[in-house]
Structures are given as structure tokens and as C-alpha cells.
Design a protein around this motif. Structure first.
Motif, PDB file in Angstrom:
ATOM      1  N   GLU A 240      34.158  17.563  36.393  1.00 37.70           N
ATOM      2  CA  GLU A 240      32.967  17.691  37.245  1.00 37.70           C
ATOM      3  C   GLU A 240      33.175  17.038  38.604  1.00 37.70           C
ATOM      4  OE1 GLU A 240      28.256  16.274  37.159  1.00 37.70           O
ATOM      5  OE2 GLU A 240      29.623  15.759  35.514  1.00 37.70           O
ATOM      6  N   TRP A 241      33.932  15.952  38.631  1.00 41.30           N
ATOM      7  CA  TRP A 241      34.150  15.227  39.875  1.00 41.30           C
ATOM      8  C   TRP A 241      35.326  15.787  40.658  1.00 41.30           C
ATOM      9  CZ3 TRP A 241      38.369  12.442  41.609  1.00 41.30           C
ATOM     10  CH2 TRP A 241      38.164  11.605  42.716  1.00 41.30           C
ATOM     11  N   ALA A 242      36.402  16.151  39.943  1.00 42.95           N
ATOM     12  CA  ALA A 242      37.643  16.504  40.628  1.00 42.95           C
ATOM     13  C   ALA A 242      37.637  17.919  41.192  1.00 42.95           C
ATOM     14  CB  ALA A 242      38.828  16.344  39.669  1.00 42.95           C
ATOM     15  N   LEU A 243      36.948  18.854  40.535  1.00 45.16           N
ATOM     16  CA  LEU A 243      37.004  20.248  40.983  1.00 45.16           C
ATOM     17  C   LEU A 243      36.540  20.429  42.420  1.00 45.16           C
ATOM     18  CD1 LEU A 243      37.633  23.162  40.280  1.00 45.16           C
ATOM     19  CD2 LEU A 243      35.305  23.394  39.371  1.00 45.16           C
ATOM     20  N   PRO A 244      35.382  19.866  42.833  1.00 43.04           N
ATOM     21  CA  PRO A 244      34.994  20.020  44.251  1.00 43.04           C
ATOM     22  C   PRO A 244      36.006  19.388  45.211  1.00 43.04           C
ATOM     23  CG  PRO A 244      33.129  19.289  42.934  1.00 43.04           C
ATOM     24  CD  PRO A 244      34.337  19.167  42.066  1.00 43.04           C
ATOM     25  N   LEU A 245      36.589  18.244  44.820  1.00 44.84           N
ATOM     26  CA  LEU A 245      37.552  17.609  45.714  1.00 44.84           C
ATOM     27  C   LEU A 245      38.838  18.413  45.830  1.00 44.84           C
ATOM     28  CD1 LEU A 245      37.444  13.736  45.215  1.00 44.84           C
ATOM     29  CD2 LEU A 245      36.774  15.077  47.184  1.00 44.84           C
ATOM     30  N   ARG A 319      42.315   8.102  42.916  1.00 45.36           N
ATOM     31  CA  ARG A 319      43.078   7.578  44.050  1.00 45.36           C
ATOM     32  C   ARG A 319      43.911   8.669  44.706  1.00 45.36           C
ATOM     33  NH1 ARG A 319      44.368   3.273  41.746  1.00 45.36           N
ATOM     34  NH2 ARG A 319      46.360   3.904  40.854  1.00 45.36           N
ATOM     35  N   ILE A 320      44.497   9.545  43.898  1.00 46.44           N
ATOM     36  CA  ILE A 320      45.347  10.608  44.454  1.00 46.44           C
ATOM     37  C   ILE A 320      44.525  11.614  45.255  1.00 46.44           C
ATOM     38  CG2 ILE A 320      46.795  12.585  43.846  1.00 46.44           C
ATOM     39  CD1 ILE A 320      47.858  10.939  41.499  1.00 46.44           C
ATOM     40  N   LEU A 321      43.419  12.091  44.667  1.00 51.06           N
ATOM     41  CA  LEU A 321      42.627  13.122  45.351  1.00 51.06           C
ATOM     42  C   LEU A 321      41.962  12.576  46.617  1.00 51.06           C
ATOM     43  CD1 LEU A 321      40.955  15.022  42.364  1.00 51.06           C
ATOM     44  CD2 LEU A 321      42.908  15.717  43.762  1.00 51.06           C
ATOM     45  N   LEU A 322      41.425  11.372  46.553  1.00 45.14           N
ATOM     46  CA  LEU A 322      40.801  10.808  47.747  1.00 45.14           C
ATOM     47  C   LEU A 322      41.837  10.457  48.802  1.00 45.14           C
ATOM     48  CD1 LEU A 322      38.060   8.493  46.164  1.00 45.14           C
ATOM     49  CD2 LEU A 322      37.742  10.677  47.317  1.00 45.14           C
ATOM     50  N   GLY A 323      42.997   9.969  48.361  1.00 46.54           N
ATOM     51  CA  GLY A 323      44.059   9.678  49.325  1.00 46.54           C
ATOM     52  C   GLY A 323      44.554  10.933  50.013  1.00 46.54           C
ATOM     53  N   LEU A 324      44.703  12.016  49.245  1.00 45.03           N
ATOM     54  CA  LEU A 324      45.136  13.279  49.848  1.00 45.03           C
ATOM     55  C   LEU A 324      44.113  13.782  50.851  1.00 45.03           C
ATOM     56  CD1 LEU A 324      47.145  15.621  49.939  1.00 45.03           C
ATOM     57  CD2 LEU A 324      45.926  16.649  47.999  1.00 45.03           C
ATOM     58  N   LEU A 325      42.825  13.639  50.521  1.00 46.66           N
ATOM     59  CA  LEU A 325      41.786  14.079  51.461  1.00 46.66           C
ATOM     60  C   LEU A 325      41.855  13.266  52.750  1.00 46.66           C
ATOM     61  CD1 LEU A 325      39.336  15.864  52.005  1.00 46.66           C
ATOM     62  CD2 LEU A 325      37.907  14.127  50.902  1.00 46.66           C
ATOM     63  N   ALA A 373      44.445   0.941  52.121  1.00 46.35           N
ATOM     64  CA  ALA A 373      43.762   0.295  51.001  1.00 46.35           C
ATOM     65  C   ALA A 373      44.062   1.005  49.692  1.00 46.35           C
ATOM     66  CB  ALA A 373      42.255   0.260  51.260  1.00 46.35           C
ATOM     67  N   GLY A 374      44.138   2.341  49.718  1.00 46.29           N
ATOM     68  CA  GLY A 374      44.455   3.077  48.499  1.00 46.29           C
ATOM     69  C   GLY A 374      45.868   2.843  48.018  1.00 46.29           C
ATOM     70  N   LEU A 375      46.818   2.734  48.963  1.00 42.86           N
ATOM     71  CA  LEU A 375      48.214   2.510  48.577  1.00 42.86           C
ATOM     72  C   LEU A 375      48.433   1.103  48.030  1.00 42.86           C
ATOM     73  CD1 LEU A 375      50.088   4.283  51.534  1.00 42.86           C
ATOM     74  CD2 LEU A 375      49.815   5.103  49.180  1.00 42.86           C
ATOM     75  N   THR A 376      47.772   0.125  48.613  1.00 40.66           N
ATOM     76  CA  THR A 376      47.961  -1.256  48.167  1.00 40.66           C
ATOM     77  C   THR A 376      47.122  -1.608  46.951  1.00 40.66           C
ATOM     78  OG1 THR A 376      46.256  -2.042  49.699  1.00 40.66           O
ATOM     79  CG2 THR A 376      48.534  -1.988  50.501  1.00 40.66           C
ATOM     80  N   GLY A 377      46.040  -0.843  46.738  1.00 40.12           N
ATOM     81  CA  GLY A 377      45.155  -1.146  45.621  1.00 40.12           C
ATOM     82  C   GLY A 377      44.241  -2.330  45.873  1.00 40.12           C
ATOM     83  N   ARG A 378      44.239  -2.849  47.078  1.00 38.12           N
ATOM     84  CA  ARG A 378      43.377  -3.977  47.436  1.00 38.12           C
ATOM     85  C   ARG A 378      42.405  -3.538  48.520  1.00 38.12           C
ATOM     86  NH1 ARG A 378      47.729  -9.022  47.876  1.00 38.12           N
ATOM     87  NH2 ARG A 378      48.479  -8.896  45.701  1.00 38.12           N
ATOM     88  N   THR A 379      41.140  -3.775  48.286  1.00 35.40           N
ATOM     89  CA  THR A 379      40.109  -3.325  49.236  1.00 35.40           C
ATOM     90  C   THR A 379      39.232  -4.458  49.749  1.00 35.40           C
ATOM     91  OG1 THR A 379      38.588  -2.851  47.411  1.00 35.40           O
ATOM     92  CG2 THR A 379      40.024  -1.056  48.146  1.00 35.40           C
ATOM     93  N   GLY A 380      39.495  -5.683  49.339  1.00 33.33           N
ATOM     94  CA  GLY A 380      38.646  -6.787  49.765  1.00 33.33           C
ATOM     95  C   GLY A 380      38.644  -7.002  51.263  1.00 33.33           C
ATOM     96  N   TRP A 381      39.741  -6.647  51.918  1.00 31.35           N
ATOM     97  CA  TRP A 381      39.842  -6.844  53.359  1.00 31.35           C
ATOM     98  C   TRP A 381      39.219  -5.700  54.152  1.00 31.35           C
ATOM     99  CZ3 TRP A 381      42.380  -2.744  55.576  1.00 31.35           C
ATOM    100  CH2 TRP A 381      43.181  -1.987  54.744  1.00 31.35           C
TER     101      TRP A 381
END
Length: 509
Positions: A240-245, A319-325, A373-381
Motif C-alpha cells: 500500500e505504501w510502496a506502490l505509489p512511490l 530508505r531505498i525508495l525515498l532515497g531514489l526519489l 541522512a539516509g545514507l548515514t542512517g543518522r538524522t539527529g543533525w
């Protein structure tokens, strides 16, 4: 204290404690109000820095009373706020100045609130608005709760200030009458007070005082927006989430392939594949691509909120689909910038085109930060760095003098066309006549009658009443010197219609 989940999705915690307003805080708030009423009536320039300094000192005293320490991010936000307030001291353009002042107020609020998470950063930026009304009652209650000895400390200071004002006024008038040089100096340093100005100056006094008290109220006990409870969206199933992306990624990918075939082929490819000129091709798609870039950020934020996250595989797919977008969105940014380059090359630069171009570059930076942020896996910064990138963009945009850049680019294009083909060279003066005084040095390079046509409106504005030094930018002084040496030709001798678009033959083209 932390907030429970029962209070709704948007409810910040109250501060653990809030220090009372000291006499110094109240005095500096009143001083900020007086400076605002005195200096800001005539316009904006160095007076913003002066009023901002008085407000900052009052907030500093409030923070000291609350035993708060200066942290690195607090210092960074504060220095950037001062840099933004320096924009009107250099340039005269109104839009960059208003944008810089608004960002400076937001940064000052963020510096005093603090914040690391998205909620803490984004809600702290307009946080001053929630403190303006409570700050007045806070100051009044704090003064009432102090001992008579502490309250009596304020009265001598106010009396001393009143006596100093009277003495300076009396002796200033006498010195001005005795010496013309002293009269000119005092005339530039002091405002001209008329009775009809009192209502406006009263409003400015209230604005300055309430703003200073608001910042002091934040410093004495900020609301902890980082503790705001924001419940994540309901987790969706992977399909349901991945198909639109996936569908959106495919569309972005097709667009990227088309751009590689059309845009990278140059002007000939644009003409052969679309049947349009470079200018028409750019004008047709730039604004749509800019909207697509902004909407993509919204899609990424919403998709991240609803992304499946129960298993490691779900998180990896998200992470893959959002990073590709985000990566494909960079091609949209590059295409928009390329089209703007075609557009400016064919039609010249305007203030609107330059502003949107800068905004598009910043959106590209945001996508790069999201990818990192997606590649490092850290988003606090991420929240603070995104805001930092936006503020730096506004600061650079304001400090570089947008109107001066627009005028310089149009004059350079015209001079180049004169060298190439003098008989067909034209300059669209509609792009430069409405610029501010920042454009005068560049427009002064034009030959007549183009020069007078370009400087008519600017010269008319500057011919009015001269503003004091603290209410104008440095570019205004340069413009006045240039126009005093070479005044524009009277508009009646040129003609309004001829000034719309003229070439070397002084004909409408």
C-alpha cells in the motif's frame, strides 16, 4: 516536565522554572522601545542593529538570572541573526531586507528556545509570538514582587536618563545655533519630531518594548518544544505504501532520461526536439519544475511518516525508495536551473528570477542533506542543519545585493550586444527601472538616453527628503553621489513611451 500522550498531538511542556524580570531587564526593554521609536520611524538601516543590540542585552540579563549557559548552537544562531540585520546597512532593496529581518527574528527565538528535533526547531522559529502577551504580565508581576529597595533602583536611573535628555537637548540647540558644522552633525544624528509623528512613534515604542520583553521572557524560561508529542502516522502495509512511490520514481526517471536527451544536447537539440526557442522552452517549464521540487519535499515527509517500519526489510525498502526519489528530484532541480539559465541568457535577469533561482538552489541542498541522512542512517543533525542552510541562503542572498546583481547583468548583456551588433542592441529597461538605489552604479554605465531612462524613477525617489544615516543603507549614499555628479535628463525631454525599450538609435524596439 515531559508531556503525557493524553494532551493531544501538539502540546509543548512548560519550563521547569522561569526566573523573574530583573530591573536591568525592564530598563533595557524600555531602552529598546525608546530606540525603536527614535530610530526606526525614518526607515531601516544601522538602526536595526542598534535596537537589536539593546534587545539582546536585555535577553542576556534574563538568561543570566535564570542561570542559563551559552551553547555553540545558541552562539551560531545569534551571530547569523546579527548578520541578517546587517543587510539593510549595506543595501536599499526592500524585499531582501524584509526577508532578512523576518529570518533574524526567527533565529533569535530559536537561539533562546533551543531545539534539536523537527518540532523543537520549527515551532521555536515563530516562538516569539507566544511570549509577547505573557511577557508584559511577567515583567509587571516580577517588579511588584521585589522589595521596595530593589524597585527604588530603577527610579534613579530613569531620573538620570531624563536629566541627560534635557541637558543634551538644551546644549545641543545652543551648540547648533553657534556653529554650522555642529548643526549639520546634530541634524544627521537626531530625528525631526513633529506632533503628527507621535502616534506612529508611540506604536513603535510599544512594538520595541514588547518585543524586547518577549525575548527576555523566552530567555528566562523557554518552552521546551522538543518535548512536543507528535504521534507518527499509522504504519501502512508495504504494498500500500510502496506502490505509489514506485510509480512516482518511474515518472521521475522518465523525466530524467528525457532531460538527458533534450537539455544536454544544447540549443540545437532544444529546437529540433521541441520546436521552441531556448527562451520559450525555459519559460514553459521552469515554474512547474519549481513547484514539483517543493511538492516532492512534502511527499517525502508524508511518506516517511506513514512508511512501514516493523521489520528491518520494511525500513530498508523505505530508505531505498525515498532515497531514489530524492536523487531523482535532484535531476528536476538541475533541469529547473538549466532552464533558468536559458531564460536569463535570452531575456535577462530580473529580481524575481534571481530570487526563485536562489530558492531552487537551496531546495537542491535540502535534497542533498536528505540523501546524506539516509545514507548515514543518522538524522539527529538534520533539522538544525536544514534551517542553517536556509538561513545562510537568505543571508547570502541579502548581503550580495540582488538589485545590484540584476542591474549589472543587464548592463553587461547590453554592452556585449553593442560590441557584437550596435544596430540591433537593445536593453529592456522595464527590468531595471523599478530597481532600488542599489542598481545605480551599474546603470550609470549606460549611454544616454538609456541611462536617464533607467535612473528616472530612482532619482525621483532619492530627490525627496534625505533620511538620516541610521535609516538608510550604504548603497543610498553611493547612489546620491553618482546622481549628484550626473543628474538624469528630465523625463519630459525623453518621453515616457521611448523609455520602455530603447536602443542606440533611441527608438522603441
Amino acid at each position: 516536565m515531559p508531556v503525557s500522550d493524553a494532551g493531544g498531538w501538539l502540546r509543548p511542556s512548560d519550563p521547569e522554572r522561569r526566573a523573574g524580570a530583573t530591573p536591568r531587564v525592564v530598563l533595557f526593554a524600555l531602552l529598546a522601545g525608546l530606540l525603536t521609536a527614535w530610530l526606526l520611524y525614518d526607515g531601516m538601516g544601522a538602526n536595526l542593529l542598534i535596537c537589536g543590540a539593546a534587545t539582546a542585552v536585555g535577553a542576556g540579563f534574563a538568561a543570566r538570572a535564570a542561570s542559563r549557559r551559552i551553547r555553540p548552537w545558541t552562539a551560531a544562531w545569534s551571530l547569523l541573526a546579527l548578520a541578517l540585520l546587517a543587510v539593510p546597512t549595506l543595501w536599499d532593496a526592500g524585499r531582501p531586507t524584509l526577508l532578512a529581518v523576518a529570518c533574524a527574528l526567527g533565529l533569535a527565538s530559536l537561539a533562546l528556545h533551543g531545539g534539536r528535533r523537527w518540532a523543537g526547531v520549527l515551532f521555536a522559529l515563530p516562538g516569539l509570538l507566544w511570549h509577547l502577551v505573557p511577557a508584559t504580565g511577567w515583567a509587571w508581576t516580577s517588579m511588584e514582587g521585589r522589595s521596595p529597595v530593589e524597585r527604588d533602583r530603577i527610579v534613579p536611573v530613569l531620573k538620570a536618563l531624563a536629566v541627560a535628555a534635557v541637558l543634551l537637548t538644551v546644549f545641543g540647540l545652543l551648540f547648533a545655533g553657534a556653529d554650522a558644522g555642529m548643526a549639520d552633525l546634530l541634524d544627521g544624528l537626531t530625528p525631526h519630531l513633529d506632533l503628527d509623528q507621535l502616534p506612529a512613534r508611540g506604536l513603535l515604542f510599544a512594538l520595541g518594548t514588547f518585543t524586547a520583553l518577549g525575548f527576555a521572557h523566552i530567555a528566562a524560561g523557554p518552552r521546551r518544544w522538543d518535548r512536543t508529542v507528535i504521534r507518527p502516522g499509522r504504519e501502512r502495509r508495504r504494498l500500500e505504501w510502496a506502490l505509489p512511490l514506485v510509480a512516482l520514481d518511474l515518472m521521475f526517471g522518465v523525466f530524467a532520461v528525457i532531460q538527458a536527451a533534450v537539455v544536454l544536447g544544447g540549443a540545437d537539440a532544444v529546437l529540433s526536439n521541441t520546436g521552441m526557442s531556448r527562451s520559450a522552452y525555459a519559460r514553459q517549464g521552469f515554474w512547474q519544475l519549481s513547484v514539483i521540487t517543493a511538492l516532492t519535499l512534502v511527499v517525502v515527509a508524508v511518506a516517511k511518516c506513514w512508511a512501514p517500519r516493523s521489520t528491518a526489510a520494511d525500513r530498508r525498502v523505505a530508505r531505498i525508495l525515498l532515497g531514489l526519489l530524492c536523487v531523482l528530484a535532484l535531476t528536476v532541480v538541475a533541469s529547473a536551473l538549466g532552464r533558468m539559465w536559458f531564460y536569463v541568457d535570452a531575456s535577462g535577469l530580473t529580481s524575481l528570477r534571481l530570487g526563485v533561482l536562489v530558492a531552487e538552489i537551496w531546495l537542491g541542498v535540502v535534497f542533498l542533506l536528505l540523501i546524506t541522512a539516509g545514507l548515514t542512517g543518522r538524522t539527529g543533525w538534520l533539522p538544525r542543519v536544514v534551517v542553517l542552510s536556509g538561513v545562510l541562503t537568505v543571508a547570502v542572498y541579502g548581503l550580495m545585493g540582488p538589485d545590484a546583481i540584476v542591474a549589472r547583468q543587464n548592463v553587461d548583456r547590453y554592452e556585449q550586444s553593442l560590441r557584437t551588433d550596435p544596430h540591433t542592441a537593445t536593453i529592456d529597461l522595464r527590468n531595471v527601472r523599478l530597481l532600488s538605489a542599489d542598481a545605480v552604479p551599474a546603470l550609470d554605465r549606460l549611454p544616454e538616453p538609456q541611462r536617464s531612462c533607467a535612473l528616472q524613477l530612482i532619482g525621483r525617489d532619492l530627490a525627496g527628503e534625505s533620511k538620516p544615516w541610521y535609516a538608510t543603507g550604504a548603497s543610498v549614499a553611493r547612489a546620491r553621489e553618482i546622481l549628484a555628479e550626473r543628474p538624469p535628463v528630465d523625463s519630459a525631454l525623453i518621453g515616457r513611451r521611448s523609455c520602455d525599450r530603447v536602443g542606440p538609435g533611441f527608438g522603441v524596439r
